[in-house]
Design a protein around this motif. Structure first.
Motif, mmCIF file in Angstrom:
data_model
loop_
_atom_site.group_PDB
_atom_site.id
_atom_site.type_symbol
_atom_site.label_atom_id
_atom_site.label_comp_id
_atom_site.label_asym_id
_atom_site.label_seq_id
_atom_site.Cartn_x
_atom_site.Cartn_y
_atom_site.Cartn_z
ATOM 1 N N GLU A 1 -2.116 5.325 10.740
ATOM 2 C CA GLU A 1 -1.330 4.243 11.332
ATOM 3 C C GLU A 1 -1.388 2.985 10.468
ATOM 4 O O GLU A 1 -0.378 2.335 10.228
ATOM 5 C CB GLU A 1 -1.852 3.938 12.739
ATOM 6 C CG GLU A 1 -1.209 2.744 13.401
ATOM 7 C CD GLU A 1 0.282 2.917 13.660
ATOM 8 O OE1 GLU A 1 0.980 1.895 13.781
ATOM 9 O OE2 GLU A 1 0.736 4.067 13.713
ATOM 10 N N ARG A 2 -2.576 2.660 9.971
ATOM 11 C CA ARG A 2 -2.742 1.472 9.111
ATOM 12 C C ARG A 2 -2.017 1.671 7.772
ATOM 13 O O ARG A 2 -1.418 0.744 7.237
ATOM 14 C CB ARG A 2 -4.229 1.230 8.890
ATOM 15 C CG ARG A 2 -4.543 -0.032 8.166
ATOM 16 C CD ARG A 2 -4.063 -1.190 8.974
ATOM 17 N NE ARG A 2 -4.769 -2.374 8.568
ATOM 18 C CZ ARG A 2 -4.429 -3.587 8.928
ATOM 19 N NH1 ARG A 2 -3.410 -3.764 9.731
ATOM 20 N NH2 ARG A 2 -5.087 -4.610 8.523
ATOM 21 N N GLN A 3 -2.065 2.886 7.227
ATOM 22 C CA GLN A 3 -1.349 3.187 5.985
ATOM 23 C C GLN A 3 0.153 2.997 6.178
ATOM 24 O O GLN A 3 0.833 2.434 5.313
ATOM 25 C CB GLN A 3 -1.638 4.616 5.538
ATOM 26 C CG GLN A 3 -3.052 4.827 5.043
ATOM 27 C CD GLN A 3 -3.324 6.276 4.707
ATOM 28 O OE1 GLN A 3 -2.476 7.140 4.881
ATOM 29 N NE2 GLN A 3 -4.537 6.542 4.241
ATOM 30 N N ARG A 4 0.664 3.450 7.317
ATOM 31 C CA ARG A 4 2.090 3.314 7.593
ATOM 32 C C ARG A 4 2.479 1.841 7.695
ATOM 33 O O ARG A 4 3.486 1.410 7.125
ATOM 34 C CB ARG A 4 2.452 4.047 8.889
ATOM 35 C CG ARG A 4 3.943 4.025 9.210
ATOM 36 C CD ARG A 4 4.246 4.657 10.557
ATOM 37 N NE ARG A 4 3.607 3.955 11.663
ATOM 38 C CZ ARG A 4 4.036 2.778 12.169
ATOM 39 N NH1 ARG A 4 5.076 2.198 11.672
ATOM 40 N NH2 ARG A 4 3.402 2.222 13.173
ATOM 41 N N ARG A 5 1.668 1.049 8.418
ATOM 42 C CA ARG A 5 1.970 -0.383 8.538
ATOM 43 C C ARG A 5 1.911 -1.084 7.189
ATOM 44 O O ARG A 5 2.725 -1.965 6.897
ATOM 45 C CB ARG A 5 0.997 -1.039 9.518
ATOM 46 C CG ARG A 5 1.352 -0.735 10.972
ATOM 47 C CD ARG A 5 0.524 -1.553 11.903
ATOM 48 N NE ARG A 5 -0.894 -1.188 11.724
ATOM 49 C CZ ARG A 5 -1.888 -1.670 12.440
ATOM 50 N NH1 ARG A 5 -1.675 -2.565 13.348
ATOM 51 N NH2 ARG A 5 -3.116 -1.281 12.223
ATOM 52 N N ASN A 6 0.944 -0.703 6.339
ATOM 53 C CA ASN A 6 0.856 -1.298 5.009
ATOM 54 C C ASN A 6 2.088 -0.961 4.174
ATOM 55 O O ASN A 6 2.612 -1.818 3.461
ATOM 56 C CB ASN A 6 -0.411 -0.826 4.287
ATOM 57 C CG ASN A 6 -1.664 -1.461 4.851
ATOM 58 O OD1 ASN A 6 -1.596 -2.382 5.656
ATOM 59 N ND2 ASN A 6 -2.810 -0.955 4.436
ATOM 60 N N ARG A 7 2.543 0.290 4.239
ATOM 61 C CA ARG A 7 3.743 0.686 3.488
ATOM 62 C C ARG A 7 4.966 -0.073 3.963
ATOM 63 O O ARG A 7 5.776 -0.536 3.158
ATOM 64 C CB ARG A 7 3.989 2.194 3.631
ATOM 65 C CG ARG A 7 3.156 3.052 2.704
ATOM 66 C CD ARG A 7 3.672 4.467 2.631
ATOM 67 N NE ARG A 7 3.798 5.090 3.945
ATOM 68 C CZ ARG A 7 2.826 5.783 4.525
ATOM 69 N NH1 ARG A 7 1.672 5.956 3.925
ATOM 70 N NH2 ARG A 7 3.008 6.319 5.707
ATOM 71 N N GLU A 8 5.104 -0.238 5.283
ATOM 72 C CA GLU A 8 6.250 -0.969 5.825
ATOM 73 C C GLU A 8 6.199 -2.442 5.422
ATOM 74 O O GLU A 8 7.222 -3.015 5.039
ATOM 75 C CB GLU A 8 6.279 -0.842 7.349
ATOM 76 C CG GLU A 8 6.639 0.548 7.825
ATOM 77 C CD GLU A 8 6.512 0.691 9.335
ATOM 78 O OE1 GLU A 8 6.090 -0.283 10.003
ATOM 79 O OE2 GLU A 8 6.825 1.778 9.848
ATOM 80 N N ALA A 9 5.035 -3.048 5.463
ATOM 81 C CA ALA A 9 4.902 -4.449 5.085
ATOM 82 C C ALA A 9 5.193 -4.644 3.601
ATOM 83 O O ALA A 9 5.843 -5.618 3.201
ATOM 84 C CB ALA A 9 3.498 -4.952 5.419
#
Length: 64
Positions: A36-44
């Motif tokens: 989940e954190r990896q996904r948020r980092n990629r989106e940001a």
């Protein structure tokens, strides 16, 4: 200049004290990133790379 037994440097006469735990800067082991954190980092990152930055030079010249 000769040293007598009374002129001994006391700093080397005693063993060095053990190192304090506060001297070590290694913190706790880092936690792995969750998916989940990896996904948020990629989106940001994608948002930051594709969002145009404000053109401050143009804005400053228009205010004069």
């Amino acid at each position: 200049m000769s040293r007598t037994s009374r002129a001994v440097d006391r700093t080397i006469a005693y063993p060095e004290p053990p190192a304090s735990r506060l001297w070590h800067r290694h913190g706790p082991a880092r936690q792995p990133l969750t998916p989940e954190r990896q996904r948020r980092n990629r989106e940001a990152l994608a948002l930051a790379l594709h969002t145009p930055r404000p053109r401050t030079a143009v804005i400053r010249s228009e205010t004069r």
